[in-house]
Motif scaffolding. Sequence first.
Motif, PDB file in Angstrom:
ATOM      1  N   PHE A   1       0.833  -1.201   0.000  1.00  0.00           N
ATOM      2  CA  PHE A   1       0.000   0.000   0.000  1.00  0.00           C
ATOM      3  C   PHE A   1       0.868   1.252   0.000  1.00  0.00           C
ATOM      4  CE2 PHE A   1      -2.203   3.305   2.476  1.00  0.00           C
ATOM      5  CZ  PHE A   1      -3.329   3.479   1.682  1.00  0.00           C
ATOM      6  N   THR A   2       1.920   1.237   0.822  1.00  0.00           N
ATOM      7  CA  THR A   2       2.808   2.397   0.901  1.00  0.00           C
ATOM      8  C   THR A   2       3.530   2.634  -0.417  1.00  0.00           C
ATOM      9  OG1 THR A   2       3.133   2.011   3.274  1.00  0.00           O
ATOM     10  CG2 THR A   2       4.749   3.389   2.155  1.00  0.00           C
ATOM     11  N   LEU A   3       4.048   1.549  -1.018  1.00  0.00           N
ATOM     12  CA  LEU A   3       4.753   1.694  -2.295  1.00  0.00           C
ATOM     13  C   LEU A   3       3.824   2.183  -3.394  1.00  0.00           C
ATOM     14  CD1 LEU A   3       7.022  -1.487  -2.273  1.00  0.00           C
ATOM     15  CD2 LEU A   3       7.698   0.881  -1.842  1.00  0.00           C
ATOM     16  N   LEU A   4       2.597   1.690  -3.389  1.00  0.00           N
ATOM     17  CA  LEU A   4       1.639   2.124  -4.404  1.00  0.00           C
ATOM     18  C   LEU A   4       1.313   3.608  -4.260  1.00  0.00           C
ATOM     19  CD1 LEU A   4      -0.313   1.449  -6.707  1.00  0.00           C
ATOM     20  CD2 LEU A   4      -2.009   0.814  -4.980  1.00  0.00           C
ATOM     21  N   VAL A   5       0.994   4.026  -3.047  1.00  0.00           N
ATOM     22  CA  VAL A   5       0.668   5.442  -2.820  1.00  0.00           C
ATOM     23  C   VAL A   5       1.884   6.319  -3.087  1.00  0.00           C
ATOM     24  CG1 VAL A   5      -0.056   7.115  -1.084  1.00  0.00           C
ATOM     25  CG2 VAL A   5      -1.149   4.880  -1.176  1.00  0.00           C
ATOM     26  N   LEU A   6       3.081   5.843  -2.693  1.00  0.00           N
ATOM     27  CA  LEU A   6       4.304   6.622  -2.927  1.00  0.00           C
ATOM     28  C   LEU A   6       4.551   6.796  -4.422  1.00  0.00           C
ATOM     29  CD1 LEU A   6       6.805   8.004  -1.771  1.00  0.00           C
ATOM     30  CD2 LEU A   6       7.961   5.772  -1.812  1.00  0.00           C
ATOM     31  N   ALA A   7       4.339   5.726  -5.187  1.00  0.00           N
ATOM     32  CA  ALA A   7       4.521   5.827  -6.640  1.00  0.00           C
ATOM     33  C   ALA A   7       3.551   6.841  -7.245  1.00  0.00           C
ATOM     34  CB  ALA A   7       4.328   4.452  -7.284  1.00  0.00           C
ATOM     35  N   ILE A   8       2.303   6.823  -6.778  1.00  0.00           N
ATOM     36  CA  ILE A   8       1.324   7.793  -7.275  1.00  0.00           C
ATOM     37  C   ILE A   8       1.736   9.211  -6.896  1.00  0.00           C
ATOM     38  CG2 ILE A   8      -1.076   8.539  -7.106  1.00  0.00           C
ATOM     39  CD1 ILE A   8      -1.854   5.623  -6.674  1.00  0.00           C
ATOM     40  N   GLN A   9       2.164   9.403  -5.648  1.00  0.00           N
ATOM     41  CA  GLN A   9       2.570  10.732  -5.190  1.00  0.00           C
ATOM     42  C   GLN A   9       3.768  11.254  -5.973  1.00  0.00           C
ATOM     43  OE1 GLN A   9       3.310  10.276  -1.024  1.00  0.00           O
ATOM     44  NE2 GLN A   9       1.174  10.584  -0.430  1.00  0.00           N
TER      45      GLN A   9
END
Length: 456
Positions: free
Chosen positions: A11-19
């Motif tokens: 979840f963190t990696l996904l949101v970080l990639a989007i950000q």
Amino acid sequence: MLIRNKLMLRFTLLVLAIQVSFSAFIYYFNASTRAQRFSHRLETSAALASRLLVRTGKLETGQLGSLRRGDLLTLPDEQISIYGPDGTLRFSSADDIDQEPNRTHLAALQASRFVTFTGTGGREALGMVYVHEGEPYHIFVSAEDVSGWVRLHQLGLLLLVGNVGALALTILAGWYFAGSALKPMARISRQAGRISATNLGRRLSEGNGRDELAQLAHVFNNMLTGLEQAFEAQKSFLAHASHELRTPLTTLTGTLETALTYDTSLAEARQSMTQALEASRHLNALTSSLLSLAKVDGSLPEFEPVRLDECLNQALSFARAKFVGRDFRLAFGELPEEAETDVFMVAGNAELLTTSLLNLLDNAGKYSAGPVQAELGYEGPTTLRVRVLDAGPGLSPEELSRIYEPLYRAAGAVGRPGYGLGLPLTQRIVQRHGGRLELASAVGQGTTATVWLPAA
């Protein structure tokens, strides 16, 4: 790694990639906008210089009049250079301007009206061609976009700090949501941990009964129901087996003890030995039946193509030899149109299939005083059907519901040979071959046993 940690990390990696992608887009868009805006300002400054100097003819006379060189400068640290049609420098806003980058791009202005480049010290520069009275003049303007770069750097810092803060919040949110999502799983795990062989009647909570976890709990509950039934069947089987084995063992032991104590003549000893032998044979037959049932539940040899009609004929031969004078009839159904030359082929074990069919014929022969009808045919192009019909006393609905329990014997079986293992053994053999066994019966109307097997 725990599932909670995996979910949080993903979840963190996904949101970080989007950000990061969104921040990169914002930064690139602002950088491109700054460059276009400043280029437009340079172009405006070049156009102003052309109107004030070239169009008024001040470059030709060399007299600026009341116009001073500094009056043309509207940008921070701006530098203006104008070259005539012959390529010579006609005007410079300062005497120390490095003209080498401008002369380098003079040729580029021959093919294009505008050219942008980076000058000395990272200065942004623009070259423009201005045509006056049919003669081209080359105007170069360079300056530093101090305020634009400051705003861009501030934006980059703001995005960096924002992403770091958002990353921390994302980690906390991921930890919270992963825990919330796995909380029902933890509850199911705790409930499953309390279930053991001594309390298989307990069930897992199915929650709202709609989501995936509820479906998982429902599957577990169905599995527990099957296990509970299997345990109960095993207990019943062991109880019946112990009882059935105890009877011939007790008979055998009592006969031998009586013979040892009281038999004084050869005739009495022979009579005791005959009774002991009969009890021993009964015990041996019962043990063999139990072993056959256990063998079917274990691993089977690799299946091969088998002619089901040959298995049925062999079973009929054994039944006729056992029940001399009993009428066993065989009938064949219609073949499907798409059936090939080798009909009645199934994938399986010939010995086990023969045993299962013989058990059905044996039951029909024991309980039916009239003829026994065996039918072999197709029920559809891919399913074989074997049906055994008798005219025996039939079974009640309660007896029919328990007929597949090992060692169970109906009321009409009292006094007849057998141990209540034939039908359970047949059912398991048929099931191991991918088929199905059904019994239909009514008191006083006989019994019909039907086997369906997939055709090879």
